[in-house]
Design a protein around this motif. Structure first.
Motif, PDB file in Angstrom:
ATOM      1  N   GLU A  89       0.838  -1.194   0.000  1.00  0.00           N
ATOM      2  CA  GLU A  89       0.000   0.000   0.000  1.00  0.00           C
ATOM      3  C   GLU A  89       0.878   1.252   0.000  1.00  0.00           C
ATOM      4  OE1 GLU A  89      -2.266  -0.384   3.551  1.00  0.00           O
ATOM      5  OE2 GLU A  89      -3.144  -2.325   2.989  1.00  0.00           O
ATOM      6  N   TYR A  90       0.292   2.354  -0.440  1.00  0.00           N
ATOM      7  CA  TYR A  90       1.031   3.622  -0.418  1.00  0.00           C
ATOM      8  C   TYR A  90       1.439   3.961   1.006  1.00  0.00           C
ATOM      9  CZ  TYR A  90       1.938   8.614  -0.400  1.00  0.00           C
ATOM     10  OH  TYR A  90       2.521   9.840  -0.183  1.00  0.00           O
ATOM     11  N   ASP A  91       2.710   4.339   1.194  1.00  0.00           N
ATOM     12  CA  ASP A  91       3.254   4.670   2.510  1.00  0.00           C
ATOM     13  C   ASP A  91       3.637   6.151   2.521  1.00  0.00           C
ATOM     14  OD1 ASP A  91       4.771   4.973   4.843  1.00  0.00           O
ATOM     15  OD2 ASP A  91       5.530   2.923   4.764  1.00  0.00           O
ATOM     16  N   GLY A  92       2.788   6.974   3.126  1.00  0.00           N
ATOM     17  CA  GLY A  92       3.013   8.416   3.139  1.00  0.00           C
ATOM     18  C   GLY A  92       4.241   8.821   3.928  1.00  0.00           C
ATOM     19  N   GLU A  93       4.459   8.171   5.078  1.00  0.00           N
ATOM     20  CA  GLU A  93       5.626   8.492   5.902  1.00  0.00           C
ATOM     21  C   GLU A  93       6.913   8.170   5.163  1.00  0.00           C
ATOM     22  OE1 GLU A  93       5.466   6.691   9.723  1.00  0.00           O
ATOM     23  OE2 GLU A  93       3.568   7.629  10.288  1.00  0.00           O
ATOM     24  N   ALA A  94       6.958   6.997   4.528  1.00  0.00           N
ATOM     25  CA  ALA A  94       8.162   6.603   3.792  1.00  0.00           C
ATOM     26  C   ALA A  94       8.389   7.513   2.583  1.00  0.00           C
ATOM     27  CB  ALA A  94       8.047   5.149   3.344  1.00  0.00           C
ATOM     28  N   THR A  95       7.302   7.952   1.929  1.00  0.00           N
ATOM     29  CA  THR A  95       7.433   8.867   0.790  1.00  0.00           C
ATOM     30  C   THR A  95       8.034  10.197   1.233  1.00  0.00           C
ATOM     31  OG1 THR A  95       5.564   7.857  -0.368  1.00  0.00           O
ATOM     32  CG2 THR A  95       6.158  10.098  -1.008  1.00  0.00           C
ATOM     33  N   ALA A  96       7.543  10.725   2.354  1.00  0.00           N
ATOM     34  CA  ALA A  96       8.094  11.990   2.881  1.00  0.00           C
ATOM     35  C   ALA A  96       9.565  11.824   3.250  1.00  0.00           C
ATOM     36  CB  ALA A  96       7.283  12.442   4.088  1.00  0.00           C
ATOM     37  N   ARG A  97       9.899  10.695   3.904  1.00  0.00           N
ATOM     38  CA  ARG A  97      11.297  10.455   4.279  1.00  0.00           C
ATOM     39  C   ARG A  97      12.199  10.380   3.052  1.00  0.00           C
ATOM     40  NH1 ARG A  97       9.102   6.663   7.917  1.00  0.00           N
ATOM     41  NH2 ARG A  97       9.719   4.951   6.541  1.00  0.00           N
ATOM     42  N   GLU A  98      11.734   9.702   2.013  1.00  0.00           N
ATOM     43  CA  GLU A  98      12.535   9.568   0.798  1.00  0.00           C
ATOM     44  C   GLU A  98      12.715  10.917   0.114  1.00  0.00           C
ATOM     45  OE1 GLU A  98      14.697   7.802  -2.392  1.00  0.00           O
ATOM     46  OE2 GLU A  98      14.367   7.362  -0.266  1.00  0.00           O
ATOM     47  N   ALA A 103      16.381  15.505  -1.051  1.00  0.00           N
ATOM     48  CA  ALA A 103      16.685  16.940  -0.942  1.00  0.00           C
ATOM     49  C   ALA A 103      17.948  17.185  -0.128  1.00  0.00           C
ATOM     50  CB  ALA A 103      15.500  17.671  -0.315  1.00  0.00           C
ATOM     51  N   ASN A 104      18.167  16.358   0.900  1.00  0.00           N
ATOM     52  CA  ASN A 104      19.332  16.545   1.783  1.00  0.00           C
ATOM     53  C   ASN A 104      20.631  15.987   1.220  1.00  0.00           C
ATOM     54  OD1 ASN A 104      18.211  17.957   3.922  1.00  0.00           O
ATOM     55  ND2 ASN A 104      17.548  16.114   4.989  1.00  0.00           N
ATOM     56  N   ARG A 105      20.521  15.030   0.301  1.00  0.00           N
ATOM     57  CA  ARG A 105      21.698  14.269  -0.134  1.00  0.00           C
ATOM     58  C   ARG A 105      22.842  15.172  -0.604  1.00  0.00           C
ATOM     59  NH1 ARG A 105      19.858  10.318  -4.482  1.00  0.00           N
ATOM     60  NH2 ARG A 105      19.456  12.331  -5.493  1.00  0.00           N
TER      61      ARG A 105
END
Length: 289
Positions: A89-98, A103-105
């Protein structure tokens, strides 16, 4: 007239009784709280009850109850889920973390340098070990060289520098808004700048002349941006809308995962297999001599 859905496909079938074994697991007081039933039949295991339902299939490993229990009792949960009827299923928390990781990389590399894991062999013990190796230095390493007198401060790029350009009109520039028309900053901030322009609480309804843009170099400001990213990405439609307002992503890094309850069900199945071995219903696997 009823349509012939079977199209005579089953006319040559014969019925045989299937071999199966079924086990109930519940609390000693007979409560149905977290009760579940696990049933094995050739080629599959089904689990159902108060914790939910799931079917796992792996024909080569499930020819017998014994092989099925041995297969499941120490299996990795993600592996078990891959053999199940469960869908990611779509994982909103994991999407935000990714999204935040992407952006931070480049910012982290520009500040801390780029490191990789290298494998080294000790010449005496012949034992291999992993060790971090700096591939190219960042601002932090360069500033250390300045403090040691090995490098002149004027030779160091300050990646945190975000300066507004003097306003100049140029008819040769494209009409669309472009941050480089108004600001001087290092490329490592490009994704954060793009996200700033896509977020409603920040730059979505503002142009790049807004002085708030320079605040993306501050961790406290990016923390507020992260909070909005997490909120927007909670639902898949919100995440897609956010990505559509950016130009940094050729593919949307939407993340999918199995639900928490799916993991609970396969964890219960693995636990049940362990119990069947512990109580002697199935003998432990023989260790090769």
């Amino acid at each position: 007239m009823e349509k012939n859905y079977l199209r005579n496909d089953l006319d040559t079938h014969v019925m045989t009784e299937s071999i199966s074994r079924s086990f109930d697991f519940r609390r000693e007081d007979g409560s149905n709280c977290y009760f579940f039933n696990m049933t094995w039949s050739r080629g599959k295991i089904s689990i159902s009850g108060d914790i939910g339902s799931m079917v796992l299939q792996c024909w080569p490993a499930m020819s017998s109850l014994e092989s099925s229990v041995h297969w499941g009792h120490n299996a990795d949960l993600d592996y078990l889920l891959g053999k199940s009827s469960a869908k990611e299923e779509y994982d909103g928390e994991a999407t935000a973390r990714e999204l935040i990781r992407i952006a931070n990389r480049e910012v982290i590399e520009a500040i801390n340098g780029y490191w990789i894991d290298d494998c080294f062999k000790d010449p005496e013990t012949k034992i291999y070990s992993s060790k971090k190796r700096l591939v190219h230095s960042g601002m932090r390493q360069d500033l250390q060289k300045v403090r040691k007198g090995e490098l002149d401060r004027d030779m160091i790029d300050d990646v945190l520098l975000f300066e507004k350009k003097e306003e100049k009109k140029s008819w040769s520039l494209p009409h669309e808004d472009n941050p480089n028309r108004y600001w001087s900053f290092f490329e490592c901030w490009n994704t954060w700048v793009d996200l700033w322009k896509a977020l409603e609480g920040f730059g979505l309804y503002h142009d790049y002349t807004d002085d708030d843009l320079k605040n993306i170099t501050k961790s406290s400001y990016r923390r507020k941006m992260r909070e909005e990213i997490e909120s927007v990405c909670y639902y898949k439609d919100g995440a897609i809308s956010l990505f559509q307002n950016t130009s940094s992503f050729d593919e949307y890094p939407l993340q999918y995962n199995y639900s928490y309850n799916n993991y609970r069900i396969v964890a219960a199945l693995r636990w049940a297999c362990q119990r069947l071995i512990a109580e002697g219903v199935v003998q432990p696997e023989k260790v090769a001599a």
